[in-house]
Design an enzyme around this catalytic site. Structure first.
Site, PDB file in Angstrom:
ATOM      1  N   GLY A   1       0.819  -1.200   0.000  1.00  0.00           N
ATOM      2  CA  GLY A   1       0.000   0.000   0.000  1.00  0.00           C
ATOM      3  C   GLY A   1       0.849   1.243   0.000  1.00  0.00           C
ATOM      4  N   GLY A   2       0.211   2.361   0.326  1.00  0.00           N
ATOM      5  CA  GLY A   2       0.908   3.636   0.303  1.00  0.00           C
ATOM      6  C   GLY A   2       2.006   3.753   1.336  1.00  0.00           C
ATOM      7  CG  PHE A   3       1.252   3.843   5.068  1.00  0.00           C
ATOM      8  CD1 PHE A   3       1.586   5.168   5.253  1.00  0.00           C
ATOM      9  CD2 PHE A   3      -0.083   3.479   5.128  1.00  0.00           C
ATOM     10  CE1 PHE A   3       0.605   6.118   5.505  1.00  0.00           C
ATOM     11  CE2 PHE A   3      -1.061   4.427   5.371  1.00  0.00           C
ATOM     12  CZ  PHE A   3      -0.719   5.746   5.561  1.00  0.00           C
ATOM     13  N   GLY A   4       3.984   1.092   2.319  1.00  0.00           N
ATOM     14  CA  GLY A   4       5.028   0.090   2.117  1.00  0.00           C
ATOM     15  C   GLY A   4       4.454  -1.297   1.954  1.00  0.00           C
TER      16      GLY A   4
ATOM     17  CB  VAL B   1       2.271  -6.210   4.770  1.00  0.00           C
ATOM     18  CG1 VAL B   1       2.100  -7.031   6.045  1.00  0.00           C
ATOM     19  CG2 VAL B   1       1.782  -4.789   4.985  1.00  0.00           C
TER      20      VAL B   1
ATOM     21  CG  ASP C   1      -5.414   4.481   3.419  1.00  0.00           C
ATOM     22  OD1 ASP C   1      -6.333   4.743   2.611  1.00  0.00           O
ATOM     23  OD2 ASP C   1      -4.450   3.754   3.131  1.00  0.00           O
TER      24      ASP C   1
END
Length: 607
Positions: free
Chosen positions: A292-295, A297, A411
């Site tokens: 996603g936008g944060f990295g 997983v 989000d």
């Protein structure tokens, strides 16, 4: 200074740990003793961290050790489930109107040192099981309506230093051993105090008993004094040591500059890079769970077999970000709720920031709605979808209204709501937008989120609030009902709306609710409940943030309270707005110049 700050952070985090069992037991006690509505209002059954509740104290291992509920005008009975609190040392319920008997299960609280049930309306006999409380020092059952004999089992309480049983209806002999307790009171009963002269029914308050008995107060004072001196000396030693030498750093991993200070932030573990590298097979692509936008997983497995999910955050180039990152990690780690994903650890290096969570075996709601499922994985049924909607709402309500400072998710979407082994909703990724933005100077204007889920005012101004989360939640409700994405360009082929919100609004106006519902449900759903969920979603996605409900209101509406009134009000506003829009549109089609004046200004806002 760093040591003091670390100690303060440690204390704060330790106070925020949780235990499902303890929370359930205490909430059952509350329901059983029936306090007035204005008492214990923060004892929330969905907030599984009883250590944050009023009148509850926990130890450093996050176990409940003290419950004090004095003078609350309770009117119920005692719950036998309280016996499950094996670490409880102090239970005080004096000065209430509690009725019924003392449950025999009280004898299971093996760590109890003080039990105070004074001044209630308890009846029945003293349960012999209290004799199993071998650590008990203070037993106060005065001013009740207890009857029957004093159990002989109380003679086995070798640590007892205070027993007060006065002002009851007790009868029969008093066990001889209890006359040797430093302070006792058996008066105003029907007991045989003088059966073995010269025993009296009450000890001398100025004397602790026979002349050979130890002076408990003096002994306690000496012990406490010596302990304080030793503790102060030890603290001064470590302060001096660290002041001159700094923290001892054990760099044992293969990342240059990684620091491992071995500070345990409560339940948070500081992982080394090497640990997570090994757990994820060097962050292998085959272990990617999502992106996603944060990295990205990654799925990982620790040496003890524990499955974890490792979120490898992006966008951390600036120097000096480690301290700020840790502060934010500590802030989101104190948010503990049944419907929030629990952070279990983190890792920092000069170039990496990683967060470690428990692995959710049923993955995300988005995956279950439209992912490439394995043959054995079934589509979410309607009952599960309802439960997921309510659980996610409760999690967001906690972030907005019970955290201090409050946490805005920024989000909210089906991909960020995970499912545990029981298919309960667990909101993840909360607080990450702040984590990523913490190094920036224009935090308030940094837009984070997913197109289709972002509220119009957040997109235009960059300023988020609880109501931007409410908008994202409303879109997520539509995802749950329809099984579709928030933006889907394939709908253009049918000359339909790209945005899911516009698509649903159109079908709702045409009263084509069946066309809204996910086809995978195969008509196995309740149309009344579907309509209610769509109504809540549309209320949450109103253009003006002031018109949207708070998450606490959303929870109540999903539970069937207040939706009809709010929906009727919204429909009236929508009909008026639509009529005005159609009137202006007709004037525009006719080429009237007035369209470019006042009407254009009225319609310049979001619709």
């Amino acid at each position: 200074m760093e040591l003091v700050l670390a100690a303060l952070v440690l204390a704060r985090l330790l106070s925020c740990a949780f235990s499902d069992t303890q929370g359930d037991v205490l909430y059952d006690l509350k329901n059983s003793i029936k306090p007035p509505a204005y008492q214990l209002t923060d004892w929330n059954p969905n907030q599984v961290n009883p250590c944050t509740w009023s009148n509850v104290i926990c130890d450093n291992n996050n176990h409940v050790t003290s419950v004090t509920l004095s003078g609350m005008n309770c009117s119920g009975t005692l719950s036998p489930r309280i016996g499950a609190l094996k670490t409880l040392t102090t239970l005080t319920l004096k000065g209430n109107g509690i009725t019924g008997e003392i449950p025999k299960e009280f004898g299971n609280m093996s760590s109890l040192t003080s039990l105070d049930l004074e001044n209630n309306r308890l009846t029945g006999e003293i349960p012999p099981s209290l004799g199993d409380l071998k650590k008990l020092q203070f037993l106060t059952l005065s001013q009740n309506n207890l009857s029957g004999p004093i159990p002989e089992s109380l003679s086995g309480l070798q640590n007892l230093i205070n027993i007060l049983l006065d002002s009851n209806n007790l009868s029969g002999p008093i066990p001889d051993r209890l006359f040797k307790v430093p302070k006792y009171n058996f008066t105003r009963n029907h007991l045989n105090c003088s059966q073995n002269p010269p025993n009296r029914c009450e000890s001398d308050s100025t004397d602790s008993g026979d002349s050979h008995k130890p002076k408990v107060g003096i002994i306690v004072g000496i012990v406490v004094g010596l302990s304080s001196i030793l503790l102060a000396g030890g603290l001064m030693y470590f302060i001096c040591k660290y002041r001159h030498k700094g923290y001892k750093r054990e760099v044992f991993v293969d990342v240059a500059g990684e620091v491992d200070r071995r500070i345990a932030f409560g339940q948070l573990k500081r992982f080394s890079w090497r640990e997570l590298q090994l757990a994820t097979d060097n962050f292998s692509d085959k272990n990617i769970l999502g992106q996603g936008g944060f990295g990205k997983v990654y799925k990982g497995v620790l040496p003890d077999g524990t499955k974890i999910a490792v979120k490898r955050l992006t966008d951390f180039e600036s120097p000096g970000g480690d301290a700020a990152f840790q502060r934010e990690v500590e802030m989101i780690s104190v948010a503990v709720h049944r419907n929030l994903l629990r952070l279990i650890g983190f890792c920092t290096t000069p170039t990496e920031r990683l967060l470690v969570y428990p692995f959710m075996q049923n993955l995300s709601v988005a995956y279950r709605l439209r992912g490439k499922r394995k043959p054995e994985e079934t589509v979410l049924d309607w009952e599960t979808r309802k439960r997921v909607a309510l659980g996610a709402a409760r999690g967001l309500e906690y972030l907005h209204e019970h955290c201090n400072p409050k946490i805005i998710h920024r989000d909210v979407k089906a991909a960020n709501v995970l499912l545990d082994e029981e298919y309960e909703a667990v909101v993840g990724d909360f607080g990450l937008a702040k984590l990523v933005d913490v190094r920036k100077t224009n935090v308030t204007t940094q837009v984070r989120g997913t197109m289709g889920h972002i509220a119009p005012e957040y997109l235009s101004t960059g300023k988020s609030s609880e109501r931007t989360d409410v908008f994202g939640y409303g879109i997520m409700l539509l995802e749950i009902v329809t099984g579709q994405r928030a933006i889907d360009f394939s709908r253009l082929e049918e000359e339909d709306d790209v945005l899911l919100l516009d698509h649903v609004k159109k079908l709702e106006r045409e009263k084509r609710l069946d066309a809204i519902v996910d086809r995978n449900l195969s008509r196995s759903y309740n149309m009344v409940e579907v309509e209610m969920m769509i109504q809540v979603a549309l209320l949450c996605t109103q253009a003006s943030p002031e018109d949207r409900p708070a998450m606490s209101e959303v929870v109540r509406m999903l539970e069937g309270e207040g939706l009809a009134e709010r929906w009727e009000e919204w429909q009236h506003v929508e009909v008026t707005r639509r009529q005005e829009y159609e009137r202006v549109q007709r004037r525009f089609d006719w080429g009237e110049d007035s369209f470019y004046n006042q009407d254009a200004i009225e319609l310049s806002g979001g619709r």
